[in-house]
Design an enzyme around this catalytic site. Structure first.
Site: not given
Ligand code: W6P
Length: 393
Positions: A236, A240, A243-244
């Site tokens: 999980h 997440e 993907k970000n």
């Molecule tokens: C980003 C914003 C973010 C949140 C979580 C994980 C990776 C990243 N990269 O620019």
């Protein structure tokens, strides 16, 4: 809410956190004892439910009156009552034990959509009354505790139903949902592939990944990194984060450019397993980085949708705050560290020793209660452009 002495009694007990080691003892193949598990749960589940219901009751009135929140509250009341019917049951009654397990499955199903429904309630409040900063602070405090409580209650229910339920489709390497030999690299690869699939679908492109493992505790460093953990929780979190990271990389780089790879490092030390995920997606300014973990920030209007109307890859939903709760649940953590103009590093810290991986549970007490009654402290550092010193509040 009416005064109910039974409810008050359960709410007055502290939840008993279990370690991954204790969970394993409970469900170990030899001594897995349904009776023992039942006797623990018939007390512990009402305690955990009552503790968090106390906090629900302290939410601002206008939030409690939102239909979605009232509905969630009614689910908790019903589930609490249902488990209490086993208070004086004979633990040697096998039919009753079977019935208890089925009841737990029904309760789990009833609570499936709690996260979405609660989020809806917050949106309802925002639309009808607006949310000031005191209210926002309290809701943030509440949701972290509420969702952590929910993660823990579902963990208990999952363990009991997997170990003693009728579906015998059990992975015999696992103890309930715990993998005593969780191969971290496999979970990383799996979550990467699934995030990549979504990213390709949405953007017609996705960054590659380079994964390195480092076992600092084994001299030849060949042994793969394994630990006691709940693979679904780790999946999980990683899914997440991937993907970000992918969204940031694809959106930061013009279409004809080659995408910089994601880099993942998995390191096993003496105490921690640390997973570092680095992207070159342009980073985020320091002023925005705290917001990533705010539930309010996420309830803002939905981000763009693709042509075909499919859900966006990563919309700063509740994904990040919930992922951090999963990491913290067994006393790990999730930290983001960004360089604006370059990229972001995400660190997942996990406890290596199952005896140290204790559940982190919200406890309802006077400190918690005060959080719902006290205004946010007024800062004793200057705020920009405060102007004159003519007035203080
Ligand atoms: C980003 C914003 C973010 C949140 C979580 C994980 C990776 C990243 N990269 O620019």
């Amino acid at each position: 809410v009416e005064f109910d002495p039974v409810f008050e009694r359960y709410a007055s007990f502290n939840p008993s956190p279990l370690s991954l080691e204790k969970f394993m003892e409970f469900g170990g193949s030899q001594n897995a004892c349904e009776r023992t598990s039942f006797e623990f749960l018939r007390k512990e589940l009402p305690v955990r439910l009552a503790n968090i219901m106390k906090e629900i009751n302290l939410l601002p009135d206008n939030l409690l009156q939102m239909p979605s929140v009232a509905m969630v509250q009614s689910w908790y009341q019903l589930s609490f009552k249902e488990i209490l019917t086993y208070e004086n049951a004979d633990p040697d009654d096998n039919e009753m034990l079977e019935n208890f397990t089925e009841r737990l499955v029904k309760i789990r199903n009833r609570h499936t959509n709690v996260v979405e429904t609660m989020a809806q309630g917050v949106i309802e409040l925002k639309d009808s009354h607006g949310i000031d900063s005191n209210t926002e602070t309290r809701i943030q405090y509440f949701l972290d505790r509420f969702y952590m409580s929910r993660i823990s209650i579902r963990m208990l229910i999952n363990q009991h139903t997997l170990l003693f339920g009728s579906q015998l489709a059990q992975n015999n390497r696992h103890i309930g949902c715990i993998d005593p030999n969780c191969a971290v690299l496999d979970v990383v690869k799996d979550s990467y592939e699934n995030a990549k699939f979504l990213c390709d679908q949405y953007y017609l492109n996705a960054p590659e990944v380079e994964i390195k493992t480092h076992n600092a505790t084994v001299p030849d460093q060949k042994e793969d990194i394994r630990m006691v953990y709940v693979p679904s929780h780790l999946y999980h979190i990683l899914f997440e984060l991937f993907k970000n990271a992918m969204r940031a990389v694809v959106e930061y780089h013009p279409e004809d450019m080659e995408l910089p790879k994601l880099n993942v490092g998995i390191t096993k030390g003496d105490e921690d397993v640390t997973i570092k995920m680095s992207d070159q997606g342009g980073g985020i300014p320091r002023s925005k980085s705290d917001l990533l973990f705010h539930y309010m920030y996420s309830t803002a209007p939905q981000p763009m949708r693709s042509e075909n109307g499919s859900a966006p890859l990563a919309g700063y939903g509740y994904g990040l705050p919930l992922s951090r709760l999963y990491a913290r649940y067994f006393h790990g953590d999730l930290i983001l560290s960004s360089v604006e103009g370059f990229g972001t590093d995400a660190f997942i810290y996990l406890k290596l020793f199952p005896s140290e991986a204790n559940e982190l549970l919200p406890v309802y007490n006077t400190t918690a209660s005060r959080m719902y009654h006290t205004d946010t402290l007024i800062s004793d550092w200057s705020s920009p452009g405060a102007g004159t010193n003519m007035s203080r509040s």
